[in-house]
Motif scaffolding. Structure first.
Motif, PDB file in Angstrom:
ATOM      1  N   PRO A 131       0.814  -1.215   0.000  1.00  0.00           N
ATOM      2  CA  PRO A 131       0.000   0.000   0.000  1.00  0.00           C
ATOM      3  C   PRO A 131       0.848   1.267   0.000  1.00  0.00           C
ATOM      4  O   PRO A 131       1.891   1.331   0.663  1.00  0.00           O
ATOM      5  CB  PRO A 131      -0.809  -0.111   1.298  1.00  0.00           C
ATOM      6  CG  PRO A 131      -0.788  -1.555   1.650  1.00  0.00           C
ATOM      7  CD  PRO A 131       0.527  -2.083   1.168  1.00  0.00           C
ATOM      8  N   ILE A 132       0.402   2.258  -0.747  1.00  0.00           N
ATOM      9  CA  ILE A 132       1.015   3.581  -0.714  1.00  0.00           C
ATOM     10  C   ILE A 132       0.429   4.313   0.494  1.00  0.00           C
ATOM     11  O   ILE A 132      -0.791   4.556   0.541  1.00  0.00           O
ATOM     12  CB  ILE A 132       0.732   4.363  -2.004  1.00  0.00           C
ATOM     13  CG1 ILE A 132       1.342   3.642  -3.209  1.00  0.00           C
ATOM     14  CG2 ILE A 132       1.264   5.792  -1.903  1.00  0.00           C
ATOM     15  CD1 ILE A 132       0.981   4.268  -4.550  1.00  0.00           C
ATOM     16  N   PRO A 133       1.235   4.652   1.494  1.00  0.00           N
ATOM     17  CA  PRO A 133       0.689   5.289   2.696  1.00  0.00           C
ATOM     18  C   PRO A 133      -0.090   6.561   2.365  1.00  0.00           C
ATOM     19  O   PRO A 133       0.344   7.388   1.552  1.00  0.00           O
ATOM     20  CB  PRO A 133       1.939   5.613   3.524  1.00  0.00           C
ATOM     21  CG  PRO A 133       2.956   4.620   3.059  1.00  0.00           C
ATOM     22  CD  PRO A 133       2.698   4.444   1.597  1.00  0.00           C
ATOM     23  N   GLY A 134      -1.246   6.674   2.989  1.00  0.00           N
ATOM     24  CA  GLY A 134      -2.039   7.894   2.851  1.00  0.00           C
ATOM     25  C   GLY A 134      -2.937   7.959   1.631  1.00  0.00           C
ATOM     26  O   GLY A 134      -3.598   8.980   1.421  1.00  0.00           O
ATOM     27  N   LEU A 135      -3.007   6.895   0.822  1.00  0.00           N
ATOM     28  CA  LEU A 135      -3.770   6.974  -0.427  1.00  0.00           C
ATOM     29  C   LEU A 135      -4.768   5.824  -0.542  1.00  0.00           C
ATOM     30  O   LEU A 135      -4.406   4.648  -0.395  1.00  0.00           O
ATOM     31  CB  LEU A 135      -2.832   6.959  -1.631  1.00  0.00           C
ATOM     32  CG  LEU A 135      -3.504   7.157  -2.992  1.00  0.00           C
ATOM     33  CD1 LEU A 135      -4.210   8.509  -3.067  1.00  0.00           C
ATOM     34  CD2 LEU A 135      -2.484   7.044  -4.128  1.00  0.00           C
ATOM     35  N   TYR A 136      -6.020   6.183  -0.846  1.00  0.00           N
ATOM     36  CA  TYR A 136      -7.112   5.223  -1.015  1.00  0.00           C
ATOM     37  C   TYR A 136      -7.806   5.489  -2.346  1.00  0.00           C
ATOM     38  O   TYR A 136      -7.760   6.607  -2.882  1.00  0.00           O
ATOM     39  CB  TYR A 136      -8.129   5.361   0.123  1.00  0.00           C
ATOM     40  CG  TYR A 136      -7.583   5.053   1.496  1.00  0.00           C
ATOM     41  CD1 TYR A 136      -7.841   3.832   2.106  1.00  0.00           C
ATOM     42  CD2 TYR A 136      -6.802   5.985   2.182  1.00  0.00           C
ATOM     43  CE1 TYR A 136      -7.337   3.540   3.369  1.00  0.00           C
ATOM     44  CE2 TYR A 136      -6.293   5.708   3.441  1.00  0.00           C
ATOM     45  CZ  TYR A 136      -6.566   4.485   4.028  1.00  0.00           C
ATOM     46  OH  TYR A 136      -6.056   4.198   5.279  1.00  0.00           O
ATOM     47  N   CYS A 137      -8.472   4.478  -2.857  1.00  0.00           N
ATOM     48  CA  CYS A 137      -9.295   4.642  -4.057  1.00  0.00           C
ATOM     49  C   CYS A 137     -10.587   3.861  -3.850  1.00  0.00           C
ATOM     50  O   CYS A 137     -10.559   2.701  -3.415  1.00  0.00           O
ATOM     51  CB  CYS A 137      -8.566   4.146  -5.303  1.00  0.00           C
ATOM     52  SG  CYS A 137      -9.543   4.292  -6.816  1.00  0.00           S
ATOM     53  N   VAL A 138     -11.720   4.483  -4.159  1.00  0.00           N
ATOM     54  CA  VAL A 138     -13.023   3.866  -3.920  1.00  0.00           C
ATOM     55  C   VAL A 138     -13.909   4.018  -5.151  1.00  0.00           C
ATOM     56  O   VAL A 138     -13.637   4.802  -6.059  1.00  0.00           O
ATOM     57  CB  VAL A 138     -13.711   4.502  -2.694  1.00  0.00           C
ATOM     58  CG1 VAL A 138     -12.891   4.266  -1.440  1.00  0.00           C
ATOM     59  CG2 VAL A 138     -13.944   6.010  -2.897  1.00  0.00           C
ATOM     60  N   GLY A 139     -14.994   3.259  -5.150  1.00  0.00           N
ATOM     61  CA  GLY A 139     -15.957   3.360  -6.242  1.00  0.00           C
ATOM     62  C   GLY A 139     -15.555   2.550  -7.455  1.00  0.00           C
ATOM     63  O   GLY A 139     -14.714   1.648  -7.389  1.00  0.00           O
ATOM     64  N   SER A 140     -16.131   2.889  -8.576  1.00  0.00           N
ATOM     65  CA  SER A 140     -16.007   2.058  -9.772  1.00  0.00           C
ATOM     66  C   SER A 140     -14.581   1.953 -10.294  1.00  0.00           C
ATOM     67  O   SER A 140     -14.244   0.985 -10.969  1.00  0.00           O
ATOM     68  CB  SER A 140     -16.909   2.602 -10.883  1.00  0.00           C
ATOM     69  OG  SER A 140     -16.466   3.866 -11.325  1.00  0.00           O
ATOM     70  N   GLU A 141     -13.738   2.952 -10.025  1.00  0.00           N
ATOM     71  CA  GLU A 141     -12.380   2.887 -10.565  1.00  0.00           C
ATOM     72  C   GLU A 141     -11.433   2.062  -9.698  1.00  0.00           C
ATOM     73  O   GLU A 141     -10.287   1.828 -10.085  1.00  0.00           O
ATOM     74  CB  GLU A 141     -11.823   4.293 -10.765  1.00  0.00           C
ATOM     75  CG  GLU A 141     -11.621   5.099  -9.498  1.00  0.00           C
ATOM     76  CD  GLU A 141     -11.233   6.540  -9.771  1.00  0.00           C
ATOM     77  OE1 GLU A 141     -11.256   6.946 -10.952  1.00  0.00           O
ATOM     78  OE2 GLU A 141     -10.907   7.257  -8.818  1.00  0.00           O
ATOM     79  N   ALA A 142     -11.889   1.613  -8.544  1.00  0.00           N
ATOM     80  CA  ALA A 142     -11.078   0.705  -7.728  1.00  0.00           C
ATOM     81  C   ALA A 142     -11.187  -0.698  -8.302  1.00  0.00           C
ATOM     82  O   ALA A 142     -12.287  -1.225  -8.484  1.00  0.00           O
ATOM     83  CB  ALA A 142     -11.561   0.728  -6.281  1.00  0.00           C
TER      84      ALA A 142
END
Length: 486
Positions: free
Chosen positions: A435-446
């Protein structure tokens, strides 16, 4: 040397669609300071068009005596993705989706029904939770929740670059509503940009439809231009499973709700640009598969052929298949005649007293088209399709003039996948696979839930996953922030 910011928050959410709105609402409810950035002049994104949302083992299913377990959901998603899916991401969704339904109910959502999308399709799981007011109302409730707890929402504000310090994402560089560059500090950034469906070049590059991707019609909002994919790759994030898109058939230059779109989506005689039949038309019962078929046809165009008897059937007995609430099951297509007349004027639909004339109008080779119709009519007379094995109840002969042709194109609801995440929705680095610290991705593009198509056998998946991934990411980010402060 520490980065200098114009303003700082605990959590910055980029994108105010279904996933971003839930992430912002949850993060603010948890006590985090939150900035929600939206590049368009309004919130909601594709979340405004949501009909229903998938969940497993929810309180609403239990009320209605419906049993669809997390285990069923997990195995169905793995199978539908041809086991390309990320088991941790799928598990995250199926195990938390019931809580999503509960959280929305606590905000004021009224769940009217739990059902399937297409009543005539017997493979669907009963997962689709229909809310009063549908997606528009859910967005309103999420906005209210976010603002109640202090989240700040900035429209006309487009994220441009992620800011990284010592290997950790610490903020976002954005253009504000005045076109000025601002640097926003954050202890965590949650990306919820919705993918790349609005950018034809990206559709060609990332989807599985190649140059036909340029002919796919955008049915949603114009803001999904792949910004997050670009920003993630700039800092070494991993691109993954970009090829799937949620497509839907639509008559050329028409809305999904038009009656001519409803007629063109029926499982009657479909031909390609050469006038040849090419598929089992009962694929129409799954709009995602039907649109995939159209998108793969030469020039991404097909024609639905029917006669006056079938037109009369659609206007009186009604639609033989449904397209959710857009075209309900057995809905009389009362506007079909008027819409056909309009589209004949614009050369997007065709009518003629003979099949020869119809072929000439569209540009088919006469011999090919006449042979196609003759062969199809033989199947209708025999009550069995020996070529593609279409269900006999949908075979409708083309014999009574005038004859009609509706031009059908693939419409794009949203792209699916693109940014690799783990079960906590943390973005994964391409080199370390960590994981890249501090970064999340949500929704359809995850990435992680999708194979090569939208899994309509589990109806409501895009919205259900978007809502659930939004709050799960916000909870995890909040826990990490709290742990670092203690």
């Amino acid at each position: 040397m520490s980065t200098t910011f114009d303003v700082e928050y605990d959590i910055v959410v980029s994108g105010a669609g279904a996933a971003g709105m839930f992430a912002a609402a949850e993060a603010a409810t948890n006590g985090n300071s939150v900035a929600l950035l939206e590049k368009l002049d309004r919130i909601g994104g594709h979340g405004q068009f949501v009909e229903g949302s998938a969940a497993f083992n929810s309180q609403e299913q239990a009320k209605r005596g419906i049993t669809v377990t997390q285990e069923q959901g997990f195995h169905r998603y793995m199978a539908l993705s041809s086991f390309r899916g990320n088991a941790d991401v799928i598990s995250m969704f199926v195990n938390n989706s019931a809580e999503t339904i509960r959280k929305l109910a606590a905000m004021g959502a009224v769940w009217e029904d739990v059902t399937v999308y297409a009543l005539e399709q017997d493979t669907e799981l009963k997962t689709m939770h229909w809310a009063e007011g549908e997606g528009v109302e859910i967005i309103r409730l999420l906005e209210k929740q976010a603002q109640l707890h202090g989240a700040e929402i900035f429209t006309n504000t487009a994220s441009q670059h992620l800011i990284v310090e010592d290997g950790k994402v610490v903020g976002v560089e954005a253009l504000d509503s005045n076109g000025e560059t601002i640097r926003i500090g954050a202890k965590a950034v949650i990306l919820a940009g919705g993918g790349y469906s609005s950018d034809p070049d990206a559709v060609v590059a990332f989807s599985r439809f190649g140059e036909n991707g340029r002919k796919i019609v955008e049915l949603g909002t114009p803001g999904n231009t792949g910004d997050d994919l670009r920003m993630v790759e700039e800092i070494g994030g991993l691109r993954d499973l970009t090829g799937a898109m949620a497509l839907m058939p639509v008559a050329k230059d028409r809305e999904i709700t038009s009656h001519i779109s409803g007629a063109g989506s029926q499982p009657y005689l479909w031909v390609n640009k050469f006038g040849s039949r090419f598929t089992d038309e009962t694929v129409a019962m799954n709009f995602a598969d039907a649109a995939n078929i159209i998108a793969q046809a030469p020039d991404a165009v097909t024609y639905t052929i029917f006669d006056t008897a079938t037109k009369r059937h659609l206007e009186t007995a009604g639609s033989d298949i449904s397209l959710g609430t857009f075209i309900p099951y057995h809905a009389a297509l009362s506007h079909l005649d008027a819409e056909l007349k309009q589209d004949v004027e614009t050369d997007t639909a065709y009518t003629a007293d003979t099949l020869e004339e119809l072929a000439d109008q569209i540009g088919f080779d006469r011999e090919t088209f006449l042979a196609t119709v003759a062969r199809y009519n033989q199947h209708c007379e025999a009550g069995a399709d020996s070529d593609y094995y279409t269900n006999p109840k949908y075979l409708r002969a083309v014999v009574e003039p005038p004859f009609y042709a509706v031009t059908m194109t693939p419409g794009n609801l949203i792209s699916l996948g693109g940014i690799a995440v783990n079960g906590n929705l943390q973005v994964i680095a391409a080199d370390t696979r960590k994981p890249i610290p501090g970064l999340y991705c949500v929704g359809s593009e995850a990435a992680g839930l999708w194979g090569d198509s939208y899994p309509l056998d589990v109806p409501g998946t895009v919205s259900g996953f978007s809502y659930t991934s939004g709050w799960v990411a916000a909870d995890h980010a909040g826990e990490v922030i709290k742990s670092a402060e203690n």
